[in-house]
Design a protein around this motif. Structure first.
Motif, PDB file in Angstrom:
ATOM      1  N   ASP A 227     -10.177   8.059  -0.603  1.00 48.18           N
ATOM      2  CA  ASP A 227     -11.256   8.724   0.116  1.00 48.18           C
ATOM      3  C   ASP A 227     -12.428   8.990  -0.831  1.00 48.18           C
TER       4      ASP A 227
ATOM      5  N   TYR B 130      -1.639   6.310  -5.806  1.00 50.01           N
ATOM      6  CA  TYR B 130      -3.049   6.520  -6.118  1.00 50.01           C
ATOM      7  C   TYR B 130      -3.265   6.812  -7.598  1.00 50.01           C
TER       8      TYR B 130
ATOM      9  N   SER C 299     -11.775   1.119  -3.189  1.00 50.11           N
ATOM     10  CA  SER C 299     -10.519   0.380  -3.181  1.00 50.11           C
ATOM     11  C   SER C 299     -10.274  -0.232  -4.553  1.00 50.11           C
TER      12      SER C 299
ATOM     13  N   VAL D  74      -2.523  -2.210  -3.338  1.00 52.92           N
ATOM     14  CA  VAL D  74      -3.886  -1.765  -3.105  1.00 52.92           C
ATOM     15  C   VAL D  74      -3.889  -0.280  -2.783  1.00 52.92           C
TER      16      VAL D  74
ATOM     17  N   GLU E   1     -14.760   6.188  -0.664  1.00 51.62           N
ATOM     18  CA  GLU E   1     -14.097   5.040  -0.034  1.00 51.62           C
ATOM     19  C   GLU E   1     -13.992   3.860  -0.991  1.00 51.62           C
TER      20      GLU E   1
ATOM     21  N   LYS F 234      -6.632   2.681  -1.348  1.00 49.18           N
ATOM     22  CA  LYS F 234      -7.927   2.953  -0.739  1.00 49.18           C
ATOM     23  C   LYS F 234      -8.167   4.454  -0.798  1.00 49.18           C
TER      24      LYS F 234
ATOM     25  N   SER G 195       0.864  -1.176   0.000  1.00 48.73           N
ATOM     26  CA  SER G 195       0.000   0.000   0.000  1.00 48.73           C
ATOM     27  C   SER G 195       0.898   1.222   0.000  1.00 48.73           C
TER      28      SER G 195
ATOM     29  N   ASP H  25     -10.625   2.321   9.527  1.00 46.85           N
ATOM     30  CA  ASP H  25     -11.164   1.057   9.009  1.00 46.85           C
ATOM     31  C   ASP H  25     -12.639   1.270   8.709  1.00 46.85           C
ATOM     32  N   TRP H  26     -12.955   1.516   7.436  1.00 49.64           N
ATOM     33  CA  TRP H  26     -14.320   1.913   7.075  1.00 49.64           C
ATOM     34  C   TRP H  26     -15.337   0.805   7.331  1.00 49.64           C
TER      35      TRP H  26
ATOM     36  N   SER I 124      -6.997  -2.466  -6.777  1.00 46.14           N
ATOM     37  CA  SER I 124      -5.714  -3.123  -6.613  1.00 46.14           C
ATOM     38  C   SER I 124      -5.240  -3.692  -7.943  1.00 46.14           C
TER      39      SER I 124
END
Length: 283
Positions: free
Chosen positions: A122, A158, A107, A118, A105, A120, A10, A268-269, A109
């Motif tokens: 916002d 990203y 994700s 990966v 949110e 993640k 990450s 941790d969503w 990968s």
């Protein structure tokens, strides 16, 4: 000791390695928990982290369409006042010119050598075939410089991951790097977000760099994870006493803290969201 087979790279783990290979080894390879505060005063730091989580939760729910009247921060102590100020700043000055199709949110990968990388996000806002905007909400105490942000693994990872793994968001067509813009929105300076563009040359450079970085990590032996030479970074590292780099943590807001990555909250969503509330939204 090799990385676990299910390990995923990450932006955070790669940033750890770039800043201090030993920290990467302790945190991700040895999975060592070390009972030391990241910053002092510890209570204030922990509260700031909780405020950051609460802010991200509010923004996420707002972007999902939950009515504003149900999302007001609780009034009360000084911490709640800070969160209310951030929330007011977000409502008054959100990132401008965002496409209407939005994925909060999200994700994504892709393969990176023997493992996966990966990201993640916002928020990803997209006008398919035309432009894609990555938004990252920052609740740090300082507004980081443009050069600092451009060099961060978060920016490189990203934009690269979206360009390589975002076709399903773009009507099945690959996302051209020139369509991508990354925006950092600062709670301490909401009217002046930082916007970073992308292009094919940078995409290719990022791909080579990330693949090389992952290959170097995988090929490293137990003695190939040296401590950083920049001892300033140890001020905000919980492993500083283990590494004989001091006992006292860095002070919140101290000069230069924003340039050595003063800790920010990671949320941790899946654990933090109220899915009963989300389920009421009509998509």
């Amino acid at each position: 000791m090799a990385l676990p087979l299910d390990f995923q790279f990450s932006q955070a783990s790669l940033q750890d390695y770039v800043e201090c290979p030993r920290r990467f080894q302790l945190r991700y390879q040895l999975r060592l928990d070390w009972p030391a505060p990241e910053a002092e005063p510890a209570d204030e730091h922990e509260q700031h982290m909780r405020d950051g989580e609460a802010f991200h939760r509010l923004v996420h729910q707002h972007r999902l369409g939950i009515p504003l009247e149900t999302l007001q921060p609780e009034a009360g102590d000084e911490s709640a006042s800070l969160l209310a100020d951030w929330w007011a700043g977000y409502l008054a000055a959100p990132p401008p010119d965002l496409p209407e199709v939005q994925y909060p949110e999200l994700s994504l990968s892709l393969p990176l050598g023997e493992h996966r990388l990966v990201a993640k996000f916002d928020l990803v806002a997209i006008d398919p075939g035309r432009k894609v905007v990555i938004v990252d909400w920052k609740t740090s105490r300082h507004r980081s410089s443009t050069s600092f942000l451009a060099a961060r693994l978060q920016t490189r990872v990203y934009r690269y991951v979206l360009s390589q793994a975002g076709a399903h968001l773009n009507d099945g067509a690959p996302v051209a790097p020139e369509q991508i813009r990354m925006v950092y929105w600062f709670a301490v300076d909401p009217e002046h977000p930082e916007s970073l563009l992308y292009d094919s040359r940078q995409r290719d450079a990022d791909g080579r760099y990330l693949e090389g970085l992952a290959a170097r990590i995988v090929a490293s032996g137990d003695d190939d994870f040296p401590k950083t030479d920049d001892v300033r970074r140890c001020r905000f590292c919980p492993y500083r006493s283990l590494c004989d780099r001091g006992v006292e943590a860095g002070q919140l807001g101290e000069d230069g803290a924003e340039e050595v990555d003063e800790p920010e909250p990671e949320f941790d969503w899946e654990q933090g969201l109220d899915f009963e509330q989300i389920a009421e939204i009509a998509f």
